[in-house]
Design an enzyme around this catalytic site. Structure first.
Site, PDB file in Angstrom:
ATOM      1  N   ASN A 149      37.548  41.268  51.327  1.00 28.70           N
ATOM      2  CA  ASN A 149      37.310  42.714  51.416  1.00 28.70           C
ATOM      3  C   ASN A 149      35.965  42.910  52.104  1.00 28.70           C
ATOM      4  O   ASN A 149      34.921  42.662  51.513  1.00 28.70           O
ATOM      5  CB  ASN A 149      37.290  43.312  50.002  1.00 28.70           C
ATOM      6  CG  ASN A 149      36.842  44.764  50.007  1.00 28.70           C
ATOM      7  OD1 ASN A 149      36.851  45.426  51.049  1.00 28.70           O
ATOM      8  ND2 ASN A 149      36.449  45.269  48.845  1.00 28.70           N
ATOM      9  N   TRP A 150      36.022  43.360  53.360  1.00 27.55           N
ATOM     10  CA  TRP A 150      34.775  43.492  54.128  1.00 27.55           C
ATOM     11  C   TRP A 150      33.974  44.735  53.738  1.00 27.55           C
ATOM     12  O   TRP A 150      32.857  44.920  54.209  1.00 27.55           O
ATOM     13  CB  TRP A 150      35.104  43.564  55.625  1.00 27.55           C
ATOM     14  CG  TRP A 150      35.377  42.219  56.234  1.00 27.55           C
ATOM     15  CD1 TRP A 150      35.446  41.018  55.592  1.00 27.55           C
ATOM     16  CD2 TRP A 150      35.606  41.943  57.624  1.00 27.55           C
ATOM     17  NE1 TRP A 150      35.710  40.014  56.486  1.00 27.55           N
ATOM     18  CE2 TRP A 150      35.802  40.559  57.746  1.00 27.55           C
ATOM     19  CE3 TRP A 150      35.658  42.737  58.766  1.00 27.55           C
ATOM     20  CZ2 TRP A 150      36.056  39.939  58.976  1.00 27.55           C
ATOM     21  CZ3 TRP A 150      35.917  42.123  59.985  1.00 27.55           C
ATOM     22  CH2 TRP A 150      36.109  40.739  60.093  1.00 27.55           C
ATOM     23  N   LYS A 151      34.569  45.608  52.942  1.00 26.78           N
ATOM     24  CA  LYS A 151      33.911  46.884  52.592  1.00 26.78           C
ATOM     25  C   LYS A 151      33.463  47.582  53.883  1.00 26.78           C
ATOM     26  O   LYS A 151      34.138  47.465  54.896  1.00 26.78           O
ATOM     27  CB  LYS A 151      32.740  46.653  51.636  1.00 26.78           C
ATOM     28  CG  LYS A 151      33.121  45.756  50.464  1.00 26.78           C
ATOM     29  CD  LYS A 151      32.109  45.786  49.378  1.00 26.78           C
ATOM     30  CE  LYS A 151      32.426  44.697  48.376  1.00 26.78           C
ATOM     31  NZ  LYS A 151      32.008  44.997  47.026  1.00 26.78           N
ATOM     32  N   HIS A 174      40.184  50.146  44.113  1.00 16.68           N
ATOM     33  CA  HIS A 174      38.967  49.322  44.006  1.00 16.68           C
ATOM     34  C   HIS A 174      37.928  50.085  43.177  1.00 16.68           C
ATOM     35  O   HIS A 174      37.857  51.320  43.254  1.00 16.68           O
ATOM     36  CB  HIS A 174      38.428  49.031  45.414  1.00 16.68           C
ATOM     37  CG  HIS A 174      37.346  47.993  45.419  1.00 16.68           C
ATOM     38  ND1 HIS A 174      36.049  48.286  45.087  1.00 16.68           N
ATOM     39  CD2 HIS A 174      37.376  46.667  45.674  1.00 16.68           C
ATOM     40  CE1 HIS A 174      35.319  47.171  45.166  1.00 16.68           C
ATOM     41  NE2 HIS A 174      36.105  46.180  45.512  1.00 16.68           N
ATOM     42  N   GLU A 194      34.905  50.585  43.566  1.00 13.97           N
ATOM     43  CA  GLU A 194      34.010  51.456  44.350  1.00 13.97           C
ATOM     44  C   GLU A 194      34.706  52.777  44.699  1.00 13.97           C
ATOM     45  O   GLU A 194      34.059  53.818  44.794  1.00 13.97           O
ATOM     46  CB  GLU A 194      33.532  50.707  45.610  1.00 13.97           C
ATOM     47  CG  GLU A 194      32.515  49.628  45.242  1.00 13.97           C
ATOM     48  CD  GLU A 194      32.490  48.425  46.172  1.00 13.97           C
ATOM     49  OE1 GLU A 194      33.008  48.502  47.297  1.00 13.97           O
ATOM     50  OE2 GLU A 194      31.946  47.379  45.745  1.00 13.97           O
ATOM     51  N   GLU A 254      38.994  42.669  38.552  1.00 20.70           N
ATOM     52  CA  GLU A 254      37.641  42.684  39.097  1.00 20.70           C
ATOM     53  C   GLU A 254      36.700  43.339  38.085  1.00 20.70           C
ATOM     54  O   GLU A 254      36.547  44.572  38.087  1.00 20.70           O
ATOM     55  CB  GLU A 254      37.612  43.485  40.401  1.00 20.70           C
ATOM     56  CG  GLU A 254      38.452  42.902  41.505  1.00 20.70           C
ATOM     57  CD  GLU A 254      37.832  43.178  42.865  1.00 20.70           C
ATOM     58  OE1 GLU A 254      37.554  42.204  43.570  1.00 20.70           O
ATOM     59  OE2 GLU A 254      37.596  44.346  43.204  1.00 20.70           O
ATOM     60  N   GLY A 260      29.520  42.199  43.437  1.00 21.04           N
ATOM     61  CA  GLY A 260      28.300  42.306  44.226  1.00 21.04           C
ATOM     62  C   GLY A 260      27.032  42.014  43.441  1.00 21.04           C
ATOM     63  O   GLY A 260      25.923  42.287  43.902  1.00 21.04           O
ATOM     64  N   SER A 317      32.010  38.451  42.839  1.00 21.49           N
ATOM     65  CA  SER A 317      31.037  37.435  43.233  1.00 21.49           C
ATOM     66  C   SER A 317      31.634  36.034  43.375  1.00 21.49           C
ATOM     67  O   SER A 317      30.984  35.045  43.039  1.00 21.49           O
ATOM     68  CB  SER A 317      29.859  37.418  42.262  1.00 21.49           C
ATOM     69  OG  SER A 317      29.157  38.649  42.314  1.00 21.49           O
ATOM     70  N   GLY A 362      34.494  39.716  48.218  1.00 22.98           N
ATOM     71  CA  GLY A 362      33.727  40.707  48.964  1.00 22.98           C
ATOM     72  C   GLY A 362      32.687  40.028  49.842  1.00 22.98           C
ATOM     73  O   GLY A 362      32.983  39.532  50.930  1.00 22.98           O
ATOM     74  N   GLY A 363      31.465  39.976  49.346  1.00 25.03           N
ATOM     75  CA  GLY A 363      30.320  39.472  50.111  1.00 25.03           C
ATOM     76  C   GLY A 363      30.576  38.154  50.834  1.00 25.03           C
ATOM     77  O   GLY A 363      30.260  38.014  52.027  1.00 25.03           O
TER      78      GLY A 363
HETATM   79  C1  PEP Z   1      35.047  43.148  46.022  1.00 21.80           C
HETATM   80  O1  PEP Z   1      34.541  43.900  46.848  1.00 21.80           O
HETATM   81  O2  PEP Z   1      36.227  43.324  45.679  1.00 21.80           O
HETATM   82  C2  PEP Z   1      34.241  42.062  45.466  1.00 21.80           C
HETATM   83  C3  PEP Z   1      34.772  41.295  44.550  1.00 21.80           C
HETATM   84  O3  PEP Z   1      32.967  41.923  45.963  1.00 21.80           O
HETATM   85  P1  PEP Z   1      31.981  40.661  45.726  1.00 21.80           P
HETATM   86  O4  PEP Z   1      32.779  39.414  45.999  1.00 21.80           O
HETATM   87  O5  PEP Z   1      30.879  40.861  46.727  1.00 21.80           O
HETATM   88  O6  PEP Z   1      31.524  40.720  44.310  1.00 21.80           O
END
Ligand code: PEP
Length: 251
Positions: A9-11, A95, A97, A167, A173, A213, A234-235
């Site tokens: 997930n590039w956000k 999600h 966010e 999640e 994050g 993460s 994500g990251g």
């Molecule tokens: C996400 O955006 O779904 C996520 C899990 O982010 P991260 O891996 O950065 O925690």
């Protein structure tokens, strides 16, 4: 057997050029990758470009969000039929966010899931508790409510196209990955809820991903757990080397 799915997930990151560079660097690393299904969810703008860039590779492209209608006077929105038409195969729904910053409720999430299931796309339905909720011992109730309300009016046949992502909000994050044991406990609970909703046979085919993460050094222990069928990253999906390591690319 559930085929593992690893989704990036590039956000709201990367310019068009950065997306292009990422794909040209990743393509040579993923040839021969067949044990894992791989998905990248970039901003809408780059979906078409990345579908073309990854053509002939095992990498699929999905959306980070979707609207619940295919077309209409809904300024700024993008519907499932549009995503299909540019080659997307999955859409992330609910999600944390989106829930936090765009006021998405379980009812909205449910409408989006129903719309996605009426298309050829697969929804990746995100659920997870906040730190406060975990500390107050409410994790099971929160997860149960999000899953039951989100999947309301979905039948057994439609359920076969579902992917769920657990999640924990406190792990997204933050660099704090849930331990494999904590994640497994919640994943087993999610599968039990899916069994109640759709029967054991269907529940056993639905992939439940872990997200929060995930990094190259935490993926293996998570994937070793019985009910963890992949990851939503994500990251660490923004960097070619770390994403390729998470995918297990030999290079
Ligand atoms: C996400 O955006 O779904 C996520 C899990 O982010 P991260 O891996 O950065 O925690």
């Amino acid at each position: 057997m559930r085929k593992p799915l690893v989704a990036g997930n590039w956000k709201m990151f990367k310019t068009r050029e950065e997306a292009q560079r990422f794909s040209s660097e990743l393509v040579p690393l993923v040839t021969g990758l067949s044990d894992t299904e791989v998905l990248i969810c970039p901003p809408y703008l780059y979906i078409h470009q990345l579908v073309e860039a990854f053509e002939g590779t095992p990498i699929q492209i999905g959306a980070q969000n979707v609207f619940w209608q295919d077309q209409g006077a809904f300024t700024g929105e993008v519907g499932p039929a549009m995503l299909e038409s540019v080659g997307a195969t999955y859409a992330i729904v609910g999600h944390s966010e989106r829930r936090q910053y765009f006021s998405e409720t379980d009812e909205i999430v449910n409408k989006k899931i129903q719309a996605v299931l009426s298309s050829s796309l697969h929804p990746i339905v995100c659920v997870g508790e906040t730190l406060d909720e975990r500390e107050q011992g409410k994790t099971s109730t929160v997860i149960q409510n999000q899953v039951m309300r989100g999947l309301s009016q979905i039948n057994e046949k439609q359920a076969q196209a579902l992917v769920i992502a657990y999640e924990p909000v406190w792990a997204i994050g933050t660099g704090k990955t849930a331990t494999p044991q904590i994640a497994q406990e919640v994943h087993a609970h999610i599968r039990e809820i899916l069994s109640r909703l759709f029967g054991k046979t269907v529940a056993n085919t639905i992939r439940v991903l872990y997200g929060g993460s995930v990094k190259p050094d935490t993926i293996d222990a998570l994937m070793a757990m019985q009910d963890i069928d992949g990851a939503l990253v994500g990251g660490a999906s923004l960097d070619v080397a770390s994403f390729a390591t998470i995918l297990g690319c030999k290079g």
